[in-house]
Design a protein around this motif. Structure first.
Motif: not given
Ligand code: FMN
Length: 193
Positions: A33-58
């Motif tokens: 989980t720690a490794e996933l969180e680290r990678l997600l910190g980068a993956a979550g930086r994709v272009a995001d209109h209005s920075a809504l973060h309209p996603w989540r992962l399970i």
């Protein structure tokens, strides 16, 4: 003018994208989980209109994959051996990452734009996982958006699954080379006037 594309050592993102491939067969190793969180910190930086973060992962590990299998069989209305074979599919990898489009209220950003962000996060995470040495394959199926599967993930109204990243270790012996990628240059056209 030269740029880094001309350099003898390709820029790392270019090299990673060129090297990426899916792995349909993976071993029982999985990122923490720690490794996933680290990678997600980068993956979550994709272009995001209005920075809504309209996603989540399970992340689905262990027995939750069997629960997903039962939900898929329920959704398909299968019993007996047909149900067992569909139910076994999520067991093909030790970790499944469900990609959830989670649209946020917005007058400005349409839902399709928000799904594009969720998809972008999943592609970027796949690339980063591959670069980190993990085998990944994005999978879906006819029951991805069924009620049984949504309920199993605890999706809120309006949330939709975009499928699962199946993740595990890369086997020592890979299957025969499957690189059937066609040249893609013709996918680009240019309008100048
Ligand atoms: C949204 C999405 C869903 C996919 N679903 C499946 C699937 O259910 N089964 C499958 O064999 N490939 C599926 N793929 C394709 C594979 O993930 C993979 O890209 C394909 O096998 C080509 O291999 P490559 O990524 O090494 O080029 C899906 C891809 C995406 C983006």
């Amino acid at each position: 003018m030269s740029n880094s594309l001309d350099s003898p050592v390709p820029p790392p993102v270019l090299a990673a994208a060129q090297a990426r491939r899916s792995h349909s067969k993976v071993t029982e190793d999985a990122p923490s989980t720690a490794e996933l969180e680290r990678l997600l910190g980068a993956a979550g930086r994709v272009a995001d209109h209005s920075a809504l973060h309209p996603w989540r992962l399970i992340a689905l590990r262990g027995e939750s994959r069997a629960r997903l299998g039962r939900a898929l069989a329920d959704a398909a209305g299968l019993h007996g051996s047909g149900a067992a074979s569909l139910a076994a599919k999520p067991m093909r990898a030790p970790l499944l990452i469900a990609v959830v489009s989670s649209p946020q209220p917005s007058h400005k950003v349409a839902e399709w734009e928000q799904e594009a962000v969720a998809s972008g996060v999943a592609h970027m995470l796949s690339l980063l996982l591959h670069e980190a040495g993990w085998g990944v394959m994005w999978r879906t199926g006819p029951h991805t958006r069924s009620k049984a599967v949504a309920a199993m993930h605890g999706l809120a109204p309006g949330e939709k699954l975009l499928g699962w990243l199946y993740v595990g270790g890369i086997p020592d012996r890979l299957g025969s080379s499957h690189d059937k990628r066609a040249p893609l240059e013709h996918r680009l056209s240019t309008l100048e006037s």
